[in-house]
Design an enzyme around this catalytic site. Structure first.
Site, PDB file in Angstrom:
ATOM      1  N   TYR A 195      39.602  48.146  45.705  1.00 16.46           N
ATOM      2  CA  TYR A 195      41.058  48.021  45.542  1.00 16.46           C
ATOM      3  C   TYR A 195      41.766  47.821  46.887  1.00 16.46           C
ATOM      4  CZ  TYR A 195      40.304  48.694  40.653  1.00 16.46           C
ATOM      5  OH  TYR A 195      39.862  48.499  39.362  1.00 16.46           O
ATOM      6  N   ASP A 240      49.036  43.053  40.205  1.00 19.97           N
ATOM      7  CA  ASP A 240      49.781  42.557  41.366  1.00 19.97           C
ATOM      8  C   ASP A 240      51.277  42.738  41.122  1.00 19.97           C
ATOM      9  OD1 ASP A 240      51.032  40.155  40.111  1.00 19.97           O
ATOM     10  OD2 ASP A 240      48.984  39.381  40.004  1.00 19.97           O
ATOM     11  N   HIS A 242      48.379  47.933  32.983  1.00 17.67           N
ATOM     12  CA  HIS A 242      47.114  48.337  33.608  1.00 17.67           C
ATOM     13  C   HIS A 242      47.291  48.894  35.022  1.00 17.67           C
ATOM     14  CE1 HIS A 242      44.950  45.465  30.581  1.00 17.67           C
ATOM     15  NE2 HIS A 242      45.336  46.585  30.029  1.00 17.67           N
TER      16      HIS A 242
HETATM   17  N1  APR Z   1      47.631  29.228  34.077  1.00 14.20           N
HETATM   18  C1  APR Z   1      47.605  29.951  32.917  1.00 14.20           C
HETATM   19  N2  APR Z   1      46.484  30.516  32.438  1.00 14.20           N
HETATM   20  C2  APR Z   1      45.352  30.344  33.125  1.00 14.20           C
HETATM   21  C3  APR Z   1      45.301  29.616  34.336  1.00 14.20           C
HETATM   22  C4  APR Z   1      46.518  29.037  34.800  1.00 14.20           C
HETATM   23  N3  APR Z   1      46.578  28.314  35.927  1.00 14.20           N
HETATM   24  N4  APR Z   1      44.015  29.640  34.792  1.00 14.20           N
HETATM   25  C5  APR Z   1      43.303  30.361  33.905  1.00 14.20           C
HETATM   26  N5  APR Z   1      44.098  30.792  32.906  1.00 14.20           N
HETATM   27  C6  APR Z   1      43.754  31.590  31.716  1.00 14.20           C
HETATM   28  C7  APR Z   1      42.306  31.495  31.275  1.00 14.20           C
HETATM   29  O1  APR Z   1      42.107  30.331  30.494  1.00 14.20           O
HETATM   30  C8  APR Z   1      42.155  32.785  30.452  1.00 14.20           C
HETATM   31  O2  APR Z   1      42.540  32.594  29.103  1.00 14.20           O
HETATM   32  O3  APR Z   1      43.963  32.956  32.014  1.00 14.20           O
HETATM   33  C9  APR Z   1      43.159  33.750  31.136  1.00 14.20           C
HETATM   34  C10 APR Z   1      42.501  34.816  31.975  1.00 14.20           C
HETATM   35  O4  APR Z   1      41.756  35.687  31.149  1.00 14.20           O
HETATM   36  P1  APR Z   1      41.026  36.974  31.769  1.00 14.20           P
HETATM   37  O5  APR Z   1      40.313  36.598  33.018  1.00 14.20           O
HETATM   38  O6  APR Z   1      40.233  37.583  30.674  1.00 14.20           O
HETATM   39  O7  APR Z   1      42.248  37.929  32.211  1.00 14.20           O
HETATM   40  P2  APR Z   1      43.142  38.902  31.331  1.00 14.20           P
HETATM   41  O8  APR Z   1      43.239  38.423  29.923  1.00 14.20           O
HETATM   42  O9  APR Z   1      44.402  39.122  32.079  1.00 14.20           O
HETATM   43  O10 APR Z   1      42.290  40.237  31.367  1.00 14.20           O
HETATM   44  C11 APR Z   1      42.797  41.382  30.745  1.00 14.20           C
HETATM   45  O11 APR Z   1      40.992  42.734  31.519  1.00 14.20           O
HETATM   46  O12 APR Z   1      39.578  43.022  33.269  1.00 14.20           O
HETATM   47  C12 APR Z   1      40.646  43.559  32.629  1.00 14.20           C
HETATM   48  O13 APR Z   1      42.306  45.015  33.319  1.00 14.20           O
HETATM   49  C13 APR Z   1      41.842  43.696  33.493  1.00 14.20           C
HETATM   50  O14 APR Z   1      44.154  43.193  33.016  1.00 14.20           O
HETATM   51  C14 APR Z   1      42.830  42.723  32.909  1.00 14.20           C
HETATM   52  C15 APR Z   1      42.392  42.627  31.477  1.00 14.20           C
END
Ligand code: APR
Length: 232
Positions: free
Chosen positions: A53, A89, A104
């Site tokens: 972190y 963030d 989160h």
């Molecule tokens: N603009 C919009 N979306 C995008 C972009 C972009 N430029 N680039 C990627 N993405 C999308 C991907 O297609 C995907 O659907 O963002 C999503 C990211 O998914 P994850 O990586 O699974 O992230 P998230 O859904 O925020 O994860 C949820 O999981 O690991 C834990 O606590 C952590 O808050 C997080 C939670």
């Protein structure tokens, strides 16, 4: 003004240079999630987790909100906007959004290892304090830990988020794979009469069986299109 509730995930910050979690090469490919984002991982190796972190905080000093964050903030001129974010963030705040619910946790904060959700022990770090060390203590004498909700921990802000979701006239989802609950279930609290939009460059499966207006684009371009649809 209509209530616009916006649920954001890692994709919201991707264009600012912060890796998502589950895309190829994402954070969970680089670091074993069970080591850096679970209470068991923290108990086994607190230094590893604290350093992980610290690195995320250091990166925060080098990134800026992208055009998508800016448009989210700008929509406050036209709507009563609530941002519910899974991101740790502070880019929504940096862009000027005034109501941001962090499901989160927040990278800029630390707390007690013993009672992480006790407001008495939650502390905002100044940028010069971003590097937390082993031996830095919370007010209750326990090791300072990141104010982050790890897998397996409760999500205290979900209640507040649900209350806003229930009052949404428009619900917009940006950049989340909807893999993680309870955040992914928020759509179930959105009134049937509300309109639902989703911005993501990939296809995101939605189980709710309701009509979703999909904008298959990145956050910045997608927000431009969303703004055009709503405001003409
Ligand atoms: N603009 C919009 N979306 C995008 C972009 C972009 N430029 N680039 C990627 N993405 C999308 C991907 O297609 C995907 O659907 O963002 C999503 C990211 O998914 P994850 O990586 O699974 O992230 P998230 O859904 O925020 O994860 C949820 O999981 O690991 C834990 O606590 C952590 O808050 C997080 C939670």
């Amino acid at each position: 003004m209509k209530n616009l509730v916006i649920l954001t995930g890692a994709g919201m910050s991707a264009e600012s240079g912060i890796s998502t979690f589950r895309d190829a090469g994402g954070l969970w490919d680089q670091y074993p999630v069970e080591q850096v984002a679970t209470p068991e991982g923290y108990a086994a190796n607190p230094k590893l987790v604290i350093d992980f972190y610290n690195a995320r905080r250091k990166q925060l000093l080098t990134v800026k909100p992208n055009h998508g964050h800016e448009l989210v903030a700008e929509l406050e001129k036209y709507f009563n906007v609530t941002v519910i974010t899974q991101n740790v963030d502070n880019l929504h705040e940096c862009a000027g959004s005034s109501r941001v619910i962090h499901l989160h946790g927040e990278l800029t904060k630390v707390t007690s290892s013993r009672q992480p959700n006790n407001p008495k022990y939650i502390k905002e770090l100044k940028p010069e304090e971003f590097e937390v060390k082993m031996g830095d203590l919370a007010a209750d004498g326990s090791q300072l830990r990141p104010f982050i909700v790890w897998f397996g921990e409760s999500v205290p802000m979900i209640e507040t988020a649900m209350e806003y979701a229930e009052k949404a006239d428009i619900f917009l989802i940006i950049g989340t794979s909807l893999n993680v609950y309870p955040a992914a279930g928020l759509l179930n609290y959105v009134p049937r009469a509300a309109s639902v939009y989703l911005i993501d460059p990939k296809q995101v499966p939605i189980a709710s069986g309701r009509e979703v207006h999909v904008i298959q684009k990145g956050a910045s371009e997608g927000m431009e299109e969303f703004k055009k649809i709503l405001l003409g």
